[in-house]
Design an enzyme around this catalytic site. Structure first.
Site, PDB file in Angstrom:
ATOM      1  N   LYS A   1       0.844  -1.196   0.000  1.00  0.00           N
ATOM      2  CA  LYS A   1       0.000   0.000   0.000  1.00  0.00           C
ATOM      3  C   LYS A   1       0.876   1.241   0.000  1.00  0.00           C
ATOM      4  CE  LYS A   1      -4.542   0.603   0.008  1.00  0.00           C
ATOM      5  NZ  LYS A   1      -5.493  -0.264  -0.695  1.00  0.00           N
TER       6      LYS A   1
ATOM      7  N   GLY B   1     -21.009   6.519   3.917  1.00  0.00           N
ATOM      8  CA  GLY B   1     -20.108   6.888   2.844  1.00  0.00           C
ATOM      9  C   GLY B   1     -20.668   6.539   1.481  1.00  0.00           C
ATOM     10  N   VAL B   2     -20.925   7.556   0.656  1.00  0.00           N
ATOM     11  CA  VAL B   2     -21.457   7.325  -0.689  1.00  0.00           C
ATOM     12  C   VAL B   2     -20.535   7.980  -1.715  1.00  0.00           C
ATOM     13  CG1 VAL B   2     -23.867   6.891  -0.119  1.00  0.00           C
ATOM     14  CG2 VAL B   2     -23.074   9.247  -0.292  1.00  0.00           C
ATOM     15  N   GLY B   3     -19.260   7.651  -1.603  1.00  0.00           N
ATOM     16  CA  GLY B   3     -18.271   8.136  -2.551  1.00  0.00           C
ATOM     17  C   GLY B   3     -18.145   7.209  -3.742  1.00  0.00           C
TER      18      GLY B   3
ATOM     19  N   VAL C   1     -17.327   4.064  -4.220  1.00  0.00           N
ATOM     20  CA  VAL C   1     -17.954   2.745  -4.134  1.00  0.00           C
ATOM     21  C   VAL C   1     -19.380   2.844  -3.599  1.00  0.00           C
ATOM     22  CG1 VAL C   1     -17.835   0.459  -3.078  1.00  0.00           C
ATOM     23  CG2 VAL C   1     -15.741   1.581  -3.845  1.00  0.00           C
TER      24      VAL C   1
END
Length: 362
Positions: free
Chosen positions: A83, A183-185, A187
């Site tokens: 990462k 979270g609605v970014g 993905v």
């Protein structure tokens, strides 16, 4: 780093390399963590985030790299875990030079590590990096890459929810089931599309008001709550699709759900929080299993030397059966699901590692 013994952390976690990268021209500050390359070269995205300090960035890089090792192992990919984290604000600190500088550092690893998008980065960012390195995945399709890896990620989470629903409710259908999405970014917004089509009843939140407005513009009837309220929403499924560490001592007592399945990495702040969920009777879909769709796409891109959306989505469907197996073993042996998932991943790593001990001239 005054509070972290880096080599002790590497020893305890089984890490191979941690590389600190600084470019004086662009101000790039990036950490590349390579966890385990038993199965193959390390593979893992690049996250850009305004970390509080270097210590928090390092901890995130280590946790994410380890998670990628397990994700690759359980997803039948021939790659290890790595990462990158860039310390910076993705809304204002991005530029061509920054990503070209990063690309040169990735190139210096000579194929030990491949990277691509993650939180705060997009395919177009790596078009710049591609001018300096060939060790990239998930570039936009018009640049020869496999495109947006959020698509199979969201699909895998959707399938994971269906597997969990079948286990808990005896029916994989999500119609009429309430789902709370944190979270609605990249993905989360795609997951909303899948769930709306299936007739689920949704409640959402996001720290970015723009993300919420985009979802509301498509689906005006979706309920929106504050990010501090989402944990207490009464629902069938709670879906963490933002950052990690959200399942902890403070939030777990607030949960009013039967299932947890989301795209966020490292959802458990500590492993013991997986034990707490098990004790409370909440079925947890281990994050590195349920969110593996994106990894499946970029691994397929490298292994098959090309892209096929149909092939990727077909491979992603395996998440459903993997989770059913994990849930069944968890129930049979009365052990938390995260431990079962770890066992499956470690079994594959150990098996392949033993196979590779005999010398074969290349």
């Amino acid at each position: 780093m005054k509070n972290i013994d880096i080599f002790r952390e590497m020893e305890n976690g089984g890490f191979e390399q941690v590389i600190f990268n600084y470019d004086k021209t662009t101000g790039l500050k990036a950490i590349i963590a390579i966890h385990d390359t038993t199965l193959g070269p390390a593979l893992g995205g690049c996250r850009m985030w305004p970390y509080e300090d270097e210590e928090h960035a390092l901890i995130d890089a280590l946790r994410l790299a380890r998670g990628m090792t397990y994700k690759c192992a359980v997803s039948d990919a021939n790659f290890g875990g790595g990462k990158t984290v860039i310390i910076g604000d993705p809304k204002k600190d991005k530029n061509e030079g920054l990503f070209r500088a990063l690309g040169r550092y990735v190139q210096s690893l000579n194929g030990r590590y491949y990277t691509g998008t993650d939180v705060g980065t997009y395919g177009d960012d790596f078009v710049y990096a591609a001018r300096e390195t060939g060790y990239l995945v998930g570039l936009p399709e018009e640049y020869g890459g496999s495109g947006n890896s959020a698509v199979p990620t969201a699909y895998g989470v959707y399938l994971g929810m269906k597997a969990a629903a079948k286990t808990v409710y005896g029916d994989e259908s999500l119609k009429g089931l309430s789902v709370a999405i944190q979270g609605v970014g990249k993905v989360g917004a795609l997951l909303v599309d899948d769930l709306v089509k299936d007739g689920a009843e949704l409640t959402i939140c996001d720290i970015c008001e723009e993300n919420v407005k985009k979802v509301q513009a498509k689906y005006p009837d979706i309920k929106v709550v504050g990010c501090d309220e989402i944990f207490g929403v009464e629902c069938g499924i709670f879906s963490p699709c933002a950052l990690g560490g959200v399942l902890n001592d403070e939030t777990i007592p607030m949960l009013k759900c039967k299932i947890i399945a989301g795209s966020a990495n490292n959802q458990l702040l500590e492993e013991r929080h997986g034990d707490l969920l098990h004790e409370r009777g909440i079925l947890y879909a281990p994050d590195f299993v349920v969110n593996a769709g994106g990894l499946i796409q970029v691994a397929d891109e490298l292994e098959m030397h090309g892209t096929s959306k149909a092939r990727v989505m077909k491979k992603t469907e395996a998440i459903y059966n993997i989770l059913l197996k994990i849930f069944a073993v968890s129930k049979e042996k009365n052990i938390p699901t995260y431990k079962v998932a770890d066992m499956l991943a470690e079994e594959r790593i150990n098996t392949i590692g033993r196979i590779k001990v005999n010398y074969i001239k290349k």
